[in-house]
Design a protein around this motif. Structure first.
Motif, mmCIF file in Angstrom:
data_model
loop_
_atom_site.group_PDB
_atom_site.id
_atom_site.type_symbol
_atom_site.label_atom_id
_atom_site.label_comp_id
_atom_site.label_asym_id
_atom_site.label_seq_id
_atom_site.Cartn_x
_atom_site.Cartn_y
_atom_site.Cartn_z
ATOM 1 N N VAL A 230 19.206 -62.835 -6.522
ATOM 2 C CA VAL A 230 20.558 -62.613 -5.702
ATOM 3 C C VAL A 230 21.190 -63.998 -5.191
ATOM 4 N N LEU A 231 20.221 -64.721 -4.490
ATOM 5 C CA LEU A 231 20.609 -66.189 -4.214
ATOM 6 C C LEU A 231 21.159 -67.115 -5.296
ATOM 7 N N PHE A 232 20.491 -66.989 -6.350
ATOM 8 C CA PHE A 232 20.550 -68.079 -7.525
ATOM 9 C C PHE A 232 22.385 -67.347 -8.137
ATOM 10 N N SER A 233 22.567 -65.906 -7.997
ATOM 11 C CA SER A 233 23.747 -65.577 -8.694
ATOM 12 C C SER A 233 24.725 -65.885 -7.587
ATOM 13 N N VAL A 234 24.614 -65.659 -6.330
ATOM 14 C CA VAL A 234 25.490 -66.068 -5.373
ATOM 15 C C VAL A 234 25.861 -67.559 -5.353
ATOM 16 N N PHE A 235 25.066 -68.410 -5.494
ATOM 17 C CA PHE A 235 25.018 -69.681 -5.164
ATOM 18 C C PHE A 235 25.598 -70.538 -6.356
ATOM 19 N N SER A 236 25.949 -69.676 -7.555
ATOM 20 C CA SER A 236 26.172 -70.409 -8.967
ATOM 21 C C SER A 236 27.755 -70.750 -8.962
ATOM 22 N N LEU A 237 27.976 -71.888 -9.544
ATOM 23 C CA LEU A 237 29.510 -72.160 -9.388
ATOM 24 C C LEU A 237 30.027 -71.679 -10.896
ATOM 25 N N SER B 218 30.536 -54.652 -15.446
ATOM 26 C CA SER B 218 29.319 -53.932 -14.954
ATOM 27 C C SER B 218 28.111 -54.719 -15.786
ATOM 28 N N ILE B 219 28.247 -54.661 -17.169
ATOM 29 C CA ILE B 219 27.117 -55.251 -18.062
ATOM 30 C C ILE B 219 26.964 -56.755 -17.781
ATOM 31 N N ILE B 220 28.244 -57.426 -17.619
ATOM 32 C CA ILE B 220 27.943 -58.931 -17.454
ATOM 33 C C ILE B 220 27.311 -58.991 -16.107
ATOM 34 N N ILE B 221 27.516 -58.239 -14.847
ATOM 35 C CA ILE B 221 26.933 -58.491 -13.625
ATOM 36 C C ILE B 221 25.104 -58.123 -13.745
ATOM 37 N N ILE B 222 25.103 -56.885 -14.390
ATOM 38 C CA ILE B 222 23.593 -56.601 -14.604
ATOM 39 C C ILE B 222 22.908 -57.553 -15.315
ATOM 40 N N THR B 223 23.459 -58.128 -16.513
ATOM 41 C CA THR B 223 23.050 -58.898 -17.582
ATOM 42 C C THR B 223 22.490 -60.525 -16.602
ATOM 43 N N MET B 224 23.364 -60.885 -15.854
ATOM 44 C CA MET B 224 23.364 -62.163 -14.854
ATOM 45 C C MET B 224 22.259 -61.958 -14.120
ATOM 46 N N LEU B 225 22.147 -60.957 -13.331
ATOM 47 C CA LEU B 225 20.680 -60.458 -12.232
ATOM 48 C C LEU B 225 19.783 -60.386 -13.102
ATOM 49 N N SER B 226 19.692 -59.749 -14.284
ATOM 50 C CA SER B 226 18.432 -59.587 -14.837
ATOM 51 C C SER B 226 17.815 -60.863 -15.580
ATOM 52 N N PHE B 227 18.621 -61.737 -16.225
ATOM 53 C CA PHE B 227 18.247 -62.830 -16.706
ATOM 54 C C PHE B 227 17.767 -63.806 -15.572
ATOM 55 N N THR B 228 18.440 -63.947 -14.570
ATOM 56 C CA THR B 228 18.110 -64.597 -13.649
ATOM 57 C C THR B 228 16.496 -64.498 -12.990
ATOM 58 N N PHE B 229 16.351 -63.068 -13.156
ATOM 59 C CA PHE B 229 15.018 -62.363 -12.686
ATOM 60 C C PHE B 229 13.924 -62.799 -13.625
ATOM 61 N N ILE B 230 14.615 -62.805 -14.978
ATOM 62 C CA ILE B 230 13.730 -63.032 -16.288
ATOM 63 C C ILE B 230 13.160 -64.608 -16.057
#
Length: 120
Positions: free
Chosen positions: A106-113, A69-81
């Protein structure tokens, strides 16, 4: 190689968003797009440094649900940042509306390898 492809995906998403939705995402030229990517790389380096320190501590706690959960939240928040920092520091690049930030993150997180290592 994976990071280079992710970089091209992000540049493509920003370019397509600025082409399809010019009122929401403004990117004036290719130089501006390159500066946005450089800005995102700098924030990404900070994210990697934080994740090197934080994620092993979380993994040692033994709670897998909390860890993921924390990994997903940090990925989205840092992409937002990354998007906020790029919008603030790069002249010629602007994002209008909070929903646009969320959609791009969300697009950046979904389309990242991600790493796909085979076990066995």
């Amino acid at each position: 190689m994976r990071n280079i492809l992710n970089l091209f995906f992000r540049a493509g998403i920003i370019a397509l968003a600025s082409y399809w939705f010019p009122n929401q995402v403004e990117c004036t030229d290719l130089k501006t797009l390159a500066m946005v990517i450089v800005c995102m790389i700098i924030v990404g380096i900070v994210y990697e440094i934080i994740s090197i320190v934080l994620f092993p501590l979380l993994a040692a706690s033994g709670h897998l649900f909390t860890y993921f959960s924390i990994i997903i939240i940090t990925m989205l928040s840092f992409t937002f940042i990354q998007l906020i920092v790029a919008d603030h520091f790069v002249h010629g690049f602007a994002i209008h509306g909070a929903l646009t930030y969320i959609i791009l993150a969300v697009l950046f997180s979904v389309f990242s390898l991600s790493d796909s290592k085979k076990v066995g």
